[in-house]
Design an enzyme around this catalytic site. Structure first.
Site, PDB file in Angstrom:
ATOM      1  N   GLY A  51      12.462   8.505 -13.066  1.00 30.07           N
ATOM      2  CA  GLY A  51      13.152   7.214 -13.054  1.00 30.07           C
ATOM      3  C   GLY A  51      14.629   7.370 -12.728  1.00 30.07           C
ATOM      4  O   GLY A  51      15.012   8.207 -11.889  1.00 30.07           O
ATOM      5  N   GLY A  72       0.868  -1.187   0.000  1.00 29.43           N
ATOM      6  CA  GLY A  72       0.000   0.000   0.000  1.00 29.43           C
ATOM      7  C   GLY A  72       0.894   1.223   0.000  1.00 29.43           C
ATOM      8  O   GLY A  72       1.883   1.280   0.750  1.00 29.43           O
ATOM      9  N   LYS A  73       0.571   2.180  -0.861  1.00 32.14           N
ATOM     10  CA  LYS A  73       1.455   3.351  -0.979  1.00 32.14           C
ATOM     11  C   LYS A  73       1.623   4.097   0.340  1.00 32.14           C
ATOM     12  O   LYS A  73       2.706   4.572   0.668  1.00 32.14           O
ATOM     13  CB  LYS A  73       0.908   4.310  -2.042  1.00 32.14           C
ATOM     14  CG  LYS A  73       1.115   3.823  -3.457  1.00 32.14           C
ATOM     15  CD  LYS A  73       0.639   4.847  -4.472  1.00 32.14           C
ATOM     16  CE  LYS A  73       0.612   4.235  -5.857  1.00 32.14           C
ATOM     17  NZ  LYS A  73       1.945   3.843  -6.340  1.00 32.14           N
ATOM     18  N   GLU A  80      -4.626   6.457  -2.922  1.00 26.44           N
ATOM     19  CA  GLU A  80      -5.247   5.126  -2.808  1.00 26.44           C
ATOM     20  C   GLU A  80      -6.343   5.112  -1.740  1.00 26.44           C
ATOM     21  O   GLU A  80      -6.791   4.053  -1.324  1.00 26.44           O
ATOM     22  CB  GLU A  80      -4.185   4.058  -2.496  1.00 26.44           C
ATOM     23  CG  GLU A  80      -3.347   3.715  -3.720  1.00 26.44           C
ATOM     24  CD  GLU A  80      -2.348   2.578  -3.481  1.00 26.44           C
ATOM     25  OE1 GLU A  80      -1.911   1.981  -4.474  1.00 26.44           O
ATOM     26  OE2 GLU A  80      -1.995   2.298  -2.302  1.00 26.44           O
ATOM     27  N   GLY A 100      16.540  10.672 -12.182  1.00 25.59           N
ATOM     28  CA  GLY A 100      16.439  11.461 -10.957  1.00 25.59           C
ATOM     29  C   GLY A 100      15.128  12.202 -10.857  1.00 25.59           C
ATOM     30  O   GLY A 100      14.063  11.617 -10.990  1.00 25.59           O
ATOM     31  N   GLY A 136       9.185   4.937  -6.139  1.00 24.43           N
ATOM     32  CA  GLY A 136       8.456   6.188  -5.923  1.00 24.43           C
ATOM     33  C   GLY A 136       8.067   6.361  -4.457  1.00 24.43           C
ATOM     34  O   GLY A 136       8.112   7.477  -3.924  1.00 24.43           O
ATOM     35  N   ASP A 137       7.697   5.272  -3.797  1.00 23.13           N
ATOM     36  CA  ASP A 137       7.316   5.368  -2.381  1.00 23.13           C
ATOM     37  C   ASP A 137       8.532   5.699  -1.516  1.00 23.13           C
ATOM     38  O   ASP A 137       8.439   6.514  -0.594  1.00 23.13           O
ATOM     39  CB  ASP A 137       6.680   4.050  -1.918  1.00 23.13           C
ATOM     40  CG  ASP A 137       5.313   3.829  -2.554  1.00 23.13           C
ATOM     41  OD1 ASP A 137       4.685   4.822  -2.968  1.00 23.13           O
ATOM     42  OD2 ASP A 137       4.881   2.662  -2.644  1.00 23.13           O
ATOM     43  N   GLY A 172      11.549  -6.281  -3.848  1.00 27.99           N
ATOM     44  CA  GLY A 172      10.421  -5.921  -2.984  1.00 27.99           C
ATOM     45  C   GLY A 172      10.344  -4.431  -2.734  1.00 27.99           C
ATOM     46  O   GLY A 172      11.323  -3.713  -2.916  1.00 27.99           O
ATOM     47  N   ASN A 185      16.741  10.807  -3.967  1.00 29.69           N
ATOM     48  CA  ASN A 185      17.292  10.055  -5.108  1.00 29.69           C
ATOM     49  C   ASN A 185      18.215   8.942  -4.611  1.00 29.69           C
ATOM     50  O   ASN A 185      18.181   7.822  -5.125  1.00 29.69           O
ATOM     51  CB  ASN A 185      18.128  10.975  -6.013  1.00 29.69           C
ATOM     52  CG  ASN A 185      17.288  11.720  -7.026  1.00 29.69           C
ATOM     53  OD1 ASN A 185      16.186  11.307  -7.366  1.00 29.69           O
ATOM     54  ND2 ASN A 185      17.815  12.832  -7.524  1.00 29.69           N
TER      55      ASN A 185
HETATM   56  P1  ATP Z   1       7.491   2.989  -9.009  1.00 32.77           P
HETATM   57  O1  ATP Z   1       6.096   3.069  -9.590  1.00 32.77           O
HETATM   58  O2  ATP Z   1       8.371   1.948  -9.654  1.00 32.77           O
HETATM   59  O3  ATP Z   1       7.519   2.929  -7.537  1.00 32.77           O
HETATM   60  P2  ATP Z   1       7.581   5.683  -9.933  1.00 32.77           P
HETATM   61  O4  ATP Z   1       7.159   5.513 -11.360  1.00 32.77           O
HETATM   62  O5  ATP Z   1       6.602   6.225  -8.971  1.00 32.77           O
HETATM   63  O6  ATP Z   1       8.221   4.354  -9.378  1.00 32.77           O
HETATM   64  P3  ATP Z   1      10.169   6.717 -10.729  1.00 32.77           P
HETATM   65  O7  ATP Z   1      10.258   8.075 -11.323  1.00 32.77           O
HETATM   66  O8  ATP Z   1      10.311   5.550 -11.630  1.00 32.77           O
HETATM   67  O9  ATP Z   1       8.826   6.668  -9.870  1.00 32.77           O
HETATM   68  O10 ATP Z   1      11.277   6.546  -9.582  1.00 32.77           O
HETATM   69  C1  ATP Z   1      11.289   7.331  -8.401  1.00 32.77           C
HETATM   70  C2  ATP Z   1      12.708   7.669  -8.034  1.00 32.77           C
HETATM   71  O11 ATP Z   1      13.434   6.457  -7.795  1.00 32.77           O
HETATM   72  C3  ATP Z   1      13.492   8.400  -9.103  1.00 32.77           C
HETATM   73  O12 ATP Z   1      13.286   9.801  -9.001  1.00 32.77           O
HETATM   74  C4  ATP Z   1      14.928   7.978  -8.801  1.00 32.77           C
HETATM   75  O13 ATP Z   1      15.449   8.774  -7.756  1.00 32.77           O
HETATM   76  C5  ATP Z   1      14.764   6.554  -8.263  1.00 32.77           C
HETATM   77  N1  ATP Z   1      14.946   5.520  -9.310  1.00 32.77           N
HETATM   78  C6  ATP Z   1      13.988   4.885 -10.018  1.00 32.77           C
HETATM   79  N2  ATP Z   1      14.513   3.989 -10.869  1.00 32.77           N
HETATM   80  C7  ATP Z   1      15.854   4.036 -10.698  1.00 32.77           C
HETATM   81  C8  ATP Z   1      16.978   3.336 -11.273  1.00 32.77           C
HETATM   82  N3  ATP Z   1      16.812   2.411 -12.222  1.00 32.77           N
HETATM   83  N4  ATP Z   1      18.222   3.668 -10.844  1.00 32.77           N
HETATM   84  C9  ATP Z   1      18.404   4.603  -9.879  1.00 32.77           C
HETATM   85  N5  ATP Z   1      17.398   5.283  -9.303  1.00 32.77           N
HETATM   86  C10 ATP Z   1      16.134   5.012  -9.680  1.00 32.77           C
END
Ligand code: ATP
Length: 288
Positions: free
Chosen positions: A209, A42-43, A142, A212, A236-237, A272, A261
């Site tokens: 992603g 859960g987020k 959520e 950053g 993201g969480d 996980g 980051n």
């Molecule tokens: P998820 O849904 O997978 O939890 P999200 O889509 O909400 O993620 P992202 O923007 O993919 O969010 O990722 C959140 C943060 O996690 C990014 O801002 C970055 O700091 C870190 N991050 C994500 N993927 C990577 C990666 N492959 N390598 C290093 N850092 C990552």
């Protein structure tokens, strides 16, 4: 020891039920799978755990069912040092679940929100004092939008900074857009937010992603860290929990984004969502 910043998280608490199978059943069919495991998720709960491990004094507002999963999840949150006095245990409704079918590296997920829909305005109203005393409040989508709207108004009334993580994306009411100090969409949520409310862009902290995060106000990118990602579930969480804790400590937006980051880069190197979330000391030594 300096006092920990108080981070209040309002959001979902789920049990993730993961079954691995080579064959996915068609309609009316039964198949034999390979393995089954449960994981807290859960987020809301994920972000609360991240914030607690990263140095926050975390209080959670949410709801579980008065069933086995609910009791397990409450105990789990407490073990992480989270104050669960704001989590209602509701009779006659199941704890939120996400049933995840993992097959050949692909996921199919069914979320049954259950008690997460019992997070209502009257529930949040009971914890106005908790919100008022917080250094920061963190919320996701959520749970129903009405308590999110209510919290946004409380945050404004009490001058408490509010982070709204617009996930899963829904069009946000005016009061939320106004009350949020920061909005933290990922790239796809940012596209939807741009279509709905482009004027709020100054408040966005957009996660991009591995690249950053973009601080939209100044159009600055705080770069991510190059790591071998094993599982990005919950990145993201981790980011949101880390960001909230660092901002609550009084860090600048840039410093908080860099810390978040780093915390997320550490989390994606482990399997996980919650299992991979690092502790404060790990992030600090990674940043040295
Ligand atoms: P998820 O849904 O997978 O939890 P999200 O889509 O909400 O993620 P992202 O923007 O993919 O969010 O990722 C959140 C943060 O996690 C990014 O801002 C970055 O700091 C870190 N991050 C994500 N993927 C990577 C990666 N492959 N390598 C290093 N850092 C990552």
């Amino acid at each position: 020891m300096t006092k920990k910043p108080v981070v209040t998280v309002i959001g979902s608490i789920n049990m993730d039920l993961t079954v691995s199978t080579k064959v996915v059943p068609r309609q009316g069919e039964t198949v034999m799978g390979d393995s089954f495991a449960t994981f807290p998720g859960g987020k809301g709960a994920n972000q609360a755990v991240a914030a607690a491990r990263l140095g926050g004094d975390v209080r959670m507002i949410g709801a579980v069912g008065s069933d086995v999963f609910g009791n397990d999840l409450l105990e789990h949150l407490r073990r992480e040092g989270i104050d669960t006095s704001g989590v209602a245990s509701v009779d006659g409704v199941s704890t939120g679940t996400a049933t995840i079918i993992v097959s050949n590296g692909d996921n199919r997920i069914i979320v049954a929100p259950g008690a997460n829909h019992e997070v209502t305005v009257p529930l949040v109203e009971r914890f106005e004092e908790m919100i008022k005393e917080s250094d920061i409040v963190l919320v996701q989508l959520e749970i129903p939008l009405s308590p999110v709207e209510y919290v946004s108004k409380l945050a404004v009334d009490h001058g408490v900074p509010l982070i709204v993580n617009p996930a899963p994306y829904q069009t946000l009411p005016e009061a939320v857009l106004r009350g949020a100090t920061y909005l933290t969409p990922n790239e796809s949520e940012a596209t939807l937010l741009e279509a709905d409310s482009p004027s709020t862009k100054e408040k966005w902290i957009t996660t991009i992603g591995s690249a950053g995060v973009r601080l939209n106000k100044d159009d600055v990118i705080v770069p991510g860290y190059l790591v071998d990602a094993v599982d990005t579930t919950g990145a993201g969480d981790t980011f949101n929990g880390a960001l909230a804790t660092k901002l609550a400590k009084g860090s600048s937006l840039e410093d908080a984004a860099q810390f978040a980051n780093a915390a997320s880069a550490l989390s994606v190197q482990k399997l996980g969502a919650q299992q991979g979330m690092p502790h404060q000391e790990e992030v600090e030594s990674f940043l040295k």
